[in-house]
Design an enzyme around this catalytic site. Sequence first.
Site, PDB file in Angstrom:
ATOM      1  N   GLU A 126      -6.269  -7.365   4.910  1.00 34.15           N
ATOM      2  CA  GLU A 126      -5.637  -8.238   3.921  1.00 34.15           C
ATOM      3  C   GLU A 126      -5.710  -9.695   4.335  1.00 34.15           C
ATOM      4  OE1 GLU A 126      -2.311  -7.024   6.760  1.00 34.15           O
ATOM      5  OE2 GLU A 126      -4.176  -6.209   5.977  1.00 34.15           O
TER       6      GLU A 126
ATOM      7  N   ASP B 150      -6.382  -2.112  -3.298  1.00 31.33           N
ATOM      8  CA  ASP B 150      -7.715  -2.689  -3.487  1.00 31.33           C
ATOM      9  C   ASP B 150      -7.729  -3.655  -4.663  1.00 31.33           C
ATOM     10  OD1 ASP B 150      -8.575  -1.248  -1.344  1.00 31.33           O
ATOM     11  OD2 ASP B 150      -9.594   0.307  -2.514  1.00 31.33           O
TER      12      ASP B 150
ATOM     13  N   ASN C 102       0.831  -1.208   0.000  1.00 29.83           N
ATOM     14  CA  ASN C 102       0.000   0.000   0.000  1.00 29.83           C
ATOM     15  C   ASN C 102       0.864   1.256   0.000  1.00 29.83           C
ATOM     16  OD1 ASN C 102      -2.647  -0.788  -0.227  1.00 29.83           O
ATOM     17  ND2 ASN C 102      -2.934  -1.109   1.971  1.00 29.83           N
TER      18      ASN C 102
END
Length: 522
Positions: free
Chosen positions: A426, A399, A390
């Site tokens: 996650e 995403d 991320n």
Amino acid sequence: MPISLHDPQQAPGALKRLPLRKAAVLFIVAVSLCLSGLLYLQLEQSQRQDLAVAQAASSNLTRAMAQQAEDTFLAADLVMTSLVDWIEDDGYGAVQKPRLQRIFARRAQQLTQLHGIFLFDREGQWVITSFAELPRGNGVADREYFKFHQQNASTLAHIGPAIRSRENGEWIIPISKRINDRAGNFEGVLLAGIKMSYFDQFFKSFSLDDNGIMFLALTDGTLLARRPFDESLIGTSVARGQIFQTLLPNAPAGTAMLNSYVDGTERLYGYRQLASYPLLVSAATSRDTILKGWSERAFQSSVIVALVILGVGLFGWVFIHQVRNGERIEKNLRKAQRALEQIATHDSLTGLANRRLFERSLEIEFARGARQVSPVSLIMLDIDFFKRYNDAYGHVAGDQCLTQVAQVLRTCCQRKSDLAVRYGGEEFAVLLPDTDINGALAIAGQIRRSVIDKHIVHSGSPTGYLTVSLGCYAFIPSGNDSPEAFIQRADAALYQAKNAGRNRAAVLSLDSGFAELMRSDR
């Protein structure tokens, strides 16, 4: 020119309206018949239930009455037995009389049900009583109990018809025993008088309706005590009643709806014969009282059903038109319900099941596994170094990464019973019913390899591409298992895999009492 009522051009419209009218009539008739039938069944069932409750209450009442009567006569019987043994051993001469009188008085005071204790010689004359002075009179040679013991050598207690005491005129129920001399010849009678008022007070402790009755009788039908008390009935025979004629010969206890032999009133009778004495107790409640509440409910229900049928008739035609609108609304509601259910049970980003559906499925599979004695497996998996992903590529790419991993899970879960879940962030889970640990480990390896085959670039990972770590756990449910413990063990295996270097699958084994890591790098 006015159009005729039977104009052929208007016939199609008339034909279209006619079925609706028939449908409305048929609908009203069908609903009315159904409501009437349901009312009948409900009232019949309610009546049976009220009668069953009354039968149970009557049975319990007669059981209590029988126990009380048994205890009452047994206490008197035991006292008399000890006194008879004493008298037969020591006699009742002038030396023993003062002492016996004191003992009689003390025993009579100890048992509240006793009117008194009396000893008669072989001629029926008064010898000793529990009262201070002997009664005046010609004795009791004419009494039924005295004649019985004169003619019968039995030493068992004898219960005779109710009589008025010659001591003070009180109604008593006599229980007596024969006294023999040392040669076994008739020597006299020992009598204990049970107060009829004692049973009257006991009967009054129970709640009965105005038409209810309770009675104590000999098994030959002779009435000993009754509520409500009626002196004219005491000592009369009710042997022709159905209890004595039909029921008692077939069963020592029971209940039945009968017409009274005395007054003809229909009552629910419960009866019970005492085990140790030739006595029978009975309690009865009138049928009108039992069904009073039912009659009121029946009236109210009938009024309600009549109003409903009237309402159906008034709004029958409106119902026909509302059906079509209702079908359309119902179709839209079903569609909305499916959409809401999808939203409530699935993750909006990945399309996988969410934790709510996961928890519900765990309960179902635990129950099925316990019934079928089949294993249930769980795979918990986590994307390795996802925070770095991320940070490096942004949340939009993150995403997309989650979506691709979810696609892998859907592909690897080929059975309809398998459930892929986004557990949070996650972290994902795969529930595998009817799968042992080897099968779970094989699927975990397939998932791990499929993620690698995606070749998702991950600069923050030591391998340079996206990998996942997986923890597997399996067991056979027993019916009292904790879903939280099941998840925790699979999660513990996941953390074993991560601590061992990530990009692998691990199995948590508890067979030897400690956590053991099993790696699958294939």
